[in-house]
Design a protein around this motif. Structure first.
Motif, PDB file in Angstrom:
ATOM      1  N   SER A  15      -2.228  -0.131   4.658  1.00 23.00           N
ATOM      2  CA  SER A  15      -1.117   0.661   4.143  1.00 23.00           C
ATOM      3  C   SER A  15      -1.522   1.449   2.905  1.00 23.00           C
ATOM      4  O   SER A  15      -1.208   2.641   2.783  1.00 23.00           O
ATOM      5  N   THR A  43       9.743   8.524   2.837  1.00 21.89           N
ATOM      6  CA  THR A  43       8.638   7.584   2.627  1.00 21.89           C
ATOM      7  C   THR A  43       8.630   7.076   1.188  1.00 21.89           C
ATOM      8  O   THR A  43       8.506   5.871   0.944  1.00 21.89           O
ATOM      9  N   GLY A  46      11.535   4.772   0.672  1.00 29.44           N
ATOM     10  CA  GLY A  46      11.260   3.483   1.302  1.00 29.44           C
ATOM     11  C   GLY A  46      10.337   2.616   0.463  1.00 29.44           C
ATOM     12  O   GLY A  46      10.602   1.418   0.267  1.00 29.44           O
ATOM     13  N   PHE A  47       9.258   3.212  -0.053  1.00 29.20           N
ATOM     14  CA  PHE A  47       8.334   2.425  -0.882  1.00 29.20           C
ATOM     15  C   PHE A  47       8.987   1.996  -2.199  1.00 29.20           C
ATOM     16  O   PHE A  47       8.724   0.898  -2.692  1.00 29.20           O
ATOM     17  N   TRP A  50      11.152  -0.938  -1.178  1.00 31.59           N
ATOM     18  CA  TRP A  50      10.324  -2.113  -0.896  1.00 31.59           C
ATOM     19  C   TRP A  50       9.780  -2.723  -2.188  1.00 31.59           C
ATOM     20  O   TRP A  50       9.692  -3.951  -2.324  1.00 31.59           O
ATOM     21  N   THR A  51       9.423  -1.872  -3.144  1.00 34.17           N
ATOM     22  CA  THR A  51       8.945  -2.370  -4.440  1.00 34.17           C
ATOM     23  C   THR A  51      10.055  -3.132  -5.152  1.00 34.17           C
ATOM     24  O   THR A  51       9.829  -4.235  -5.680  1.00 34.17           O
ATOM     25  N   TYR A  53      12.609  -4.559  -3.766  1.00 31.43           N
ATOM     26  CA  TYR A  53      12.813  -5.780  -2.980  1.00 31.43           C
ATOM     27  C   TYR A  53      11.790  -6.843  -3.378  1.00 31.43           C
ATOM     28  O   TYR A  53      12.137  -8.011  -3.591  1.00 31.43           O
ATOM     29  N   GLY A  54      10.527  -6.430  -3.499  1.00 31.58           N
ATOM     30  CA  GLY A  54       9.479  -7.359  -3.916  1.00 31.58           C
ATOM     31  C   GLY A  54       9.725  -7.902  -5.313  1.00 31.58           C
ATOM     32  O   GLY A  54       9.517  -9.090  -5.574  1.00 31.58           O
ATOM     33  N   LEU A  62       4.107  -7.898  -2.161  1.00 33.74           N
ATOM     34  CA  LEU A  62       5.015  -6.785  -1.866  1.00 33.74           C
ATOM     35  C   LEU A  62       5.059  -5.775  -3.011  1.00 33.74           C
ATOM     36  O   LEU A  62       5.062  -4.567  -2.787  1.00 33.74           O
ATOM     37  N   ASN A  66       3.324  -2.054  -2.282  1.00 35.89           N
ATOM     38  CA  ASN A  66       4.293  -0.971  -2.207  1.00 35.89           C
ATOM     39  C   ASN A  66       4.274  -0.078  -3.440  1.00 35.89           C
ATOM     40  O   ASN A  66       4.564   1.111  -3.346  1.00 35.89           O
TER      41      ASN A  66
END
Length: 98
Positions: A15, A43, A46-47, A50-51, A53-54, A62, A66
């Motif tokens: 990734s 994109t 989304g990243f 996700w960051t 979220y991590g 994560l 990300n």
């Protein structure tokens, strides 16, 4: 090391590395005409999510993976949106020999 850790590590590496050829091509050619800013906006979003979220889970794999993808995708999006003169200046800053 179990297969899940190996699969996750390889996936994270793939990734992160996947954006590097595109970013380098932009630096060398200064051409972003075939890149969709809408797709890269999704994109980047989304990243970013996700960051977050991590961070919320406290999961460093994560967060790191990300975050790196977020930086690279954000660079590509920025270069896509910049006018040509600023795109050239940014590319010259990153690679003066280009």
């Amino acid at each position: 090391m179990n297969w899940i850790t190996i699969a996750g590590s390889v996936a994270a590496l793939c990734s992160m590395v996947s954006f590097m050829p595109q970013a380098w091509r932009i630096i060398k050619s200064r051409d972003t005409g075939s890149i969709s800013p809408v797709m890269y906006s999704f994109t980047v979003a989304g990243f970013a999510l996700w960051t977050l979220y991590g961070i919320g889970l406290g999961e460093w794999p994560l967060i790191v993976t990300n975050s790196v993808c977020l930086l690279l995708a954000s660079f590509i999006l920025l270069m896509t949106l910049l006018p040509q003169a600023k795109k050239d200046a940014m590319a010259d800053t990153v690679d003066p020999d280009a």
